[in-house]
Design a protein around this motif. Structure first.
Motif, mmCIF file in Angstrom:
data_model
loop_
_atom_site.group_PDB
_atom_site.id
_atom_site.type_symbol
_atom_site.label_atom_id
_atom_site.label_comp_id
_atom_site.label_asym_id
_atom_site.label_seq_id
_atom_site.Cartn_x
_atom_site.Cartn_y
_atom_site.Cartn_z
ATOM 1 N N ALA A 141 0.865 -1.164 0.100
ATOM 2 C CA ALA A 141 -0.060 0.034 0.160
ATOM 3 C C ALA A 141 0.886 1.294 0.102
ATOM 4 C CB ALA A 141 -1.043 -0.099 1.252
ATOM 5 N N TYR A 142 1.932 1.014 0.646
ATOM 6 C CA TYR A 142 2.917 2.323 0.734
ATOM 7 C C TYR A 142 3.425 2.444 -0.495
ATOM 8 C CZ TYR A 142 2.551 3.467 5.725
ATOM 9 O OH TYR A 142 2.087 3.928 6.988
ATOM 10 N N ALA A 143 3.821 1.290 -1.305
ATOM 11 C CA ALA A 143 4.523 1.666 -2.601
ATOM 12 C C ALA A 143 3.751 2.048 -3.461
ATOM 13 C CB ALA A 143 5.304 -0.167 -2.933
ATOM 14 N N LEU A 144 2.346 1.873 -3.280
ATOM 15 C CA LEU A 144 1.552 2.436 -4.387
ATOM 16 C C LEU A 144 0.950 3.859 -4.009
ATOM 17 C CD1 LEU A 144 -0.643 -0.929 -4.978
ATOM 18 C CD2 LEU A 144 0.590 0.442 -6.640
ATOM 19 N N GLY A 145 1.532 4.343 -2.955
ATOM 20 C CA GLY A 145 1.272 5.584 -2.739
ATOM 21 C C GLY A 145 0.433 6.004 -1.529
ATOM 22 N N ALA A 146 0.019 5.016 -0.663
ATOM 23 C CA ALA A 146 -0.819 5.513 0.576
ATOM 24 C C ALA A 146 -0.329 6.353 1.291
ATOM 25 C CB ALA A 146 -1.165 4.049 1.121
ATOM 26 N N GLU A 147 -0.954 7.267 2.162
ATOM 27 C CA GLU A 147 -0.331 8.084 2.752
ATOM 28 C C GLU A 147 -0.179 7.391 4.196
ATOM 29 O OE1 GLU A 147 -0.211 11.507 2.053
ATOM 30 O OE2 GLU A 147 0.472 12.234 3.858
ATOM 31 N N ARG A 148 -1.171 6.687 4.614
ATOM 32 C CA ARG A 148 -0.970 6.000 5.839
ATOM 33 C C ARG A 148 -1.870 4.767 5.820
ATOM 34 N NH1 ARG A 148 -4.696 8.602 10.794
ATOM 35 N NH2 ARG A 148 -3.239 8.218 12.352
ATOM 36 N N VAL A 149 -1.159 3.820 6.738
ATOM 37 C CA VAL A 149 -1.727 2.434 6.769
ATOM 38 C C VAL A 149 -2.123 2.136 8.230
ATOM 39 C CG1 VAL A 149 -1.588 0.076 6.350
ATOM 40 C CG2 VAL A 149 -0.588 1.735 4.574
ATOM 41 N N ILE A 150 -3.224 1.841 8.517
ATOM 42 C CA ILE A 150 -3.727 1.330 9.979
ATOM 43 C C ILE A 150 -3.737 -0.046 9.996
ATOM 44 C CG2 ILE A 150 -5.279 1.487 11.621
ATOM 45 C CD1 ILE A 150 -6.160 4.210 10.426
ATOM 46 N N ALA A 151 -3.015 -0.581 10.837
ATOM 47 C CA ALA A 151 -2.936 -2.001 10.704
ATOM 48 C C ALA A 151 -3.725 -2.839 11.912
ATOM 49 C CB ALA A 151 -1.571 -2.843 10.740
ATOM 50 N N ILE A 152 -4.414 -3.577 11.809
ATOM 51 C CA ILE A 152 -5.320 -4.085 12.978
ATOM 52 C C ILE A 152 -5.085 -5.820 13.242
ATOM 53 C CG2 ILE A 152 -7.790 -4.572 13.755
ATOM 54 C CD1 ILE A 152 -7.809 -2.246 11.433
ATOM 55 N N ASP A 153 -4.777 -6.075 14.553
ATOM 56 C CA ASP A 153 -4.413 -7.459 14.796
ATOM 57 C C ASP A 153 -4.649 -7.477 16.504
ATOM 58 O OD1 ASP A 153 -2.830 -9.885 13.015
ATOM 59 O OD2 ASP A 153 -3.222 -10.213 15.131
ATOM 60 N N ARG A 154 -4.470 -8.796 16.806
ATOM 61 C CA ARG A 154 -4.670 -8.707 18.523
ATOM 62 C C ARG A 154 -3.231 -9.419 19.003
ATOM 63 N NH1 ARG A 154 -7.141 -14.449 19.679
ATOM 64 N NH2 ARG A 154 -6.204 -15.388 17.699
ATOM 65 N N ILE A 155 -2.221 -10.042 18.050
ATOM 66 C CA ILE A 155 -0.940 -10.620 18.532
ATOM 67 C C ILE A 155 -0.035 -9.602 18.524
ATOM 68 C CG2 ILE A 155 0.616 -12.377 18.250
ATOM 69 C CD1 ILE A 155 -2.303 -13.383 18.227
ATOM 70 N N PRO A 156 0.531 -9.319 19.814
ATOM 71 C CA PRO A 156 1.550 -8.034 19.943
ATOM 72 C C PRO A 156 2.813 -8.338 19.284
ATOM 73 C CG PRO A 156 0.837 -9.157 22.218
ATOM 74 C CD PRO A 156 0.209 -9.857 20.973
ATOM 75 N N GLU A 157 3.430 -9.293 18.929
ATOM 76 C CA GLU A 157 4.391 -9.386 17.997
ATOM 77 C C GLU A 157 4.214 -9.066 16.563
ATOM 78 O OE1 GLU A 157 7.390 -9.715 18.523
ATOM 79 O OE2 GLU A 157 8.124 -10.111 16.427
ATOM 80 N N ARG A 158 3.100 -9.544 16.105
ATOM 81 C CA ARG A 158 2.653 -9.039 14.790
ATOM 82 C C ARG A 158 2.374 -7.442 14.667
ATOM 83 N NH1 ARG A 158 -0.835 -14.194 11.977
ATOM 84 N NH2 ARG A 158 0.989 -15.588 12.644
ATOM 85 N N LEU A 159 1.856 -6.884 15.761
ATOM 86 C CA LEU A 159 1.585 -5.532 15.562
ATOM 87 C C LEU A 159 3.079 -4.652 15.835
ATOM 88 C CD1 LEU A 159 -1.609 -5.168 17.996
ATOM 89 C CD2 LEU A 159 -1.654 -5.039 15.513
#
Lengths: 260, 392
Positions: B205-223
């Motif tokens: 998404a960043y490579a395609l020009g997104a200004e900001r990405v919000i990532a959602i999960d529940r696993i601390p290591e992945r976040l």
């Protein structure tokens, strides 16, 4: 537009009707199952009984009971169901189907679009020797004259069935129609129509088969049990035809490794 | 050879099986140098995908060296190093010609099952049930690759296996998911799920020009990984009210697009997630679509919900009215691999994308049965497992 009144009546075979009429008021144990079908019935019955008795569940016992019924049907040549339906497959000779005849046989219609030019698709089909490449139940088709060919088919449970067919209508890049010649073991007629798909998207192939399965409706039911239902078979055949035409091969996993 | 075989739900084993051989003229046989476990493989382990047969060889992310080619394969020769797309495409049919490679008409030899279920068939897949053809997979020492003149991509010697291995599935899958979002300048993209595809979708998404990405999960290591390695803003949905938090982060607008990188085995904390869990446990429902519902809920009006996560059956309580009211665009489907593999290889060569950051476990093939469970249960901070079929 088709209306009910203009549709040809769906009727029993003339000789079958005669048999039913002759049956009135007579004992019911009259033979109404054809020879080949009797044999198939008996063998299928035996297979079901063996299979059913090997597993000891309620469902298997029921299956074994059905098998018992089939054996009796094969041995006596009389079928209660056929009797009720007024159907008989016991007549030795049946007239060959006429083109366009709505019989009590099976009518299968299936179509597929092939991304190849119409000339190429027509030519491949017209060379009847090619048919066994994608019709897996066909063992061989050989031309015996300009319009005549000899067909050998793998039947249910290892049997083979053979007949001669003739092309009764042919328009290059448009249509091939054929039927089995008089007195064949299988009454069979078919048409393949070829037309250009819109927007240069290849060729539409529309197949219509009309045939009486060996062993009657019963043979059809048994074949269906073993995965050889003709409609499904035709659909699979057509997707293999498409594969051969488009990719030059038939997708397969036969012979690949697997675990235990 | 050694191969990872499916023996039943939750039962995998590395077995000795015969080596694969050329079956069709357009086949190749590969010696596999690296292979990976995909999140979608876990659906097989958990028995969510029907038509698996005992003894099926798993794995659809693999690469290796060409050992042998069929007579119709002109573009490869023994010794070539290639990465193999997980979808099998003939390259000749209407769909392949339209670059819709994963919808290939001709590569599923067992199309009957798929047609009975869905009314049509898509491309055959490696190691992914008999719905998709029952092809033996690549978590093995060797594999047969059908239509090898269309699928495998040659990779330069300068790149290591691990740099290009994910071209086999998850990098193109994540990239297509981001591309499906039609990202415009200033866009915010919400990515549901920070597994391998989710993490690479953030990067894409960043490579395609997104200004900001919000990532959602529940696993601390992945976040943590999404934040530190992929530069996303993160939300733990077990700790915040997701709707409120995202609204707050986007000035009340909602993200311009959402990516559901979770699929049919979603977890959640809200009522609908428990409802799904109960229904699937009772076999009254096939797919748990909690993440997709959330994505539809938070996405801004007129936005796009892109779905790389796999679904297999029927969804319950699908908020169609909401999607309609907001005029959302839904985009989905298996990845059209051949569209993306070469351009992404070039990006990797230029150093623009390095997908290796997601690898947490490097193990021999023999360890695969255990590794599946570690990955599924998200133990040991597991995000991505890469297997070496020849290590002991």
């Amino acid at each position: 537009m088709t209306t009910f009144s203009s549709a040809p009546p769906r009727q029993a075979h003339p000789t079958a009707r005669a048999a039913v009429e002759a049956d009135q008021g007579r004992p019911i144990h009259r033979q109404n199952v054809g020879e080949l079908e009797r044999w198939i019935s008996g063998a299928a019955g035996a297979a079901l009984v063996l299979h059913g008795l090997r597993q000891r569940s309620l469902a298997s016992l029921a299956l074994a009971a059905v098998g018992g019924g089939l054996i009796q049907r094969g041995a006596t040549g009389h079928c209660q169901l056929y009797h009720r339906l007024g159907v008989s497959t016991a007549d030795a000779r049946r007239p060959a189907l006429k083109h366009g005849d709505v019989h009590r046989g099976i009518l299968i219609k299936r179509s597929v679009t092939v991304s190849r030019p119409i000339e190429e698709v027509f030519a491949f089909w017209r060379h009847l020797e090619n048919l066994p490449r994608f019709m897996l139940h066909l063992q061989s088709v050989s031309s015996t004259g300009p319009d005549r060919s000899h067909w050998v088919v793998r039947g249910p449970m290892g049997s083979t069935i053979e007949w001669d067919a003739e092309i009764i209508n042919e328009k290059p890049n448009e249509l091939i129609a054929w039927r089995s010649v008089e007195g064949s073991e299988v009454d069979h007629a078919g048409t393949v129509r070829f037309s250009r798909a819109p927007g240069d998207r290849g060729t539409e192939v529309h197949v219509e088969l009309n045939y009486e399965p060996p062993g009657g409706q019963f043979g059809r039911a048994i074949a269906w049990l073993f995965g050889e239902e003709p409609r499904i078979q035709m659909e699979d055949d057509l997707s293999r035809f498409k594969q051969v035409m488009e990719t030059g091969e038939i997708a397969s996993v036969d012979g690949q490794p697997r675990g235990h | 050879m050694k191969a990872l075989c499916w023996l039943g739900k939750n039962r995998l084993a590395v077995e000795d099986v015969p080596d694969p051989k050329i079956i069709n003229p357009r086949d190749a046989v590969l010696k596999i140098t690296r292979t990976a476990i995909c999140g979608s493989d876990l659906h097989l382990l958990d028995g969510f995908i029907p038509q698996m047969e005992r003894g099926d060889i798993l794995g659809h992310e693999f690469m290796g060296e060409v050992m042998e080619v069929g007579p119709e394969v002109k573009n490869l020769k023994p010794g070539d190093r290639v990465v193999v797309p997980f979808t099998i495409s003939c390259g000749n049919c209407f769909f392949c010609n339209k670059q819709l490679w994963s919808l290939c008409d001709n590569s599923n030899p067992d199309a009957r099952t798929c047609e009975t279920m869905y009314g049509y068939t898509g491309a055959g897949l490696f190691g992914y049930s008999h719905i998709y053809g029952g092809y033996a997979g690549g978590q093995a020492q060797y594999a047969r690759v059908p239509f090898a003149d269309v699928g495998p991509l040659k990779v330069p010697e300068s790149l290591k296996d691990e740099q290009v291995l994910f071209l086999s599935d998850i990098l193109p899958t994540a990239y297509m998911a981001a591309e499906n979002c039609n990202i415009e300048r200033g866009d915010t993209v919400a990515v549901f799920g920070c597994g391998p595809v989710g993490l690479l979708a953030i990067v894409s998404a960043y490579a395609l020009g997104a200004e900001r990405v919000i990532a959602i999960d529940r696993i601390p290591e992945r976040l943590r990984m999404a934040q530190s390695r992929a530069k996303a803003d993160v939300l733990n949905y077990e700790q915040v009210d997701l709707m409120e938090a995202i609204k707050e982060m986007t000035g009340g607008r909602g993200p311009d697009s959402c990516i559901d990188a979770v699929g049919l085995e979603a977890h959640g904390t809200t009522l609908d997630a428990w409802y799904d869990l109960a229904r699937t446990t009772l076999m009254m429902e096939t797919d748990r679509s909690h993440a997709l519902r959330r994505a539809i809920q938070v996405c801004r009006k007129g936005g796009t919900v892109s779905i790389p996560g796999v679904y297999g059956g029927l969804l319950d309580k699908f908020p169609m009215g909401l999607a309609f009211a907001k005029g959302l665009t839904l985009r989905m489907g298996q990845t059209h691999m051949q569209r993306y593999m070469k351009p992404l290889l070039e990006r990797i060569e230029k150093g623009e994308i390095d997908p290796t950051f997601i690898i947490t476990h490097r193990l021999p093939l023999d360890a695969a049965p255990e590794a599946y469970k570690t990955f599924r249960d998200k133990q040991d901070d597991c995000v991505k497992v890469v297997l070496d079929p020849w290590a002991s």
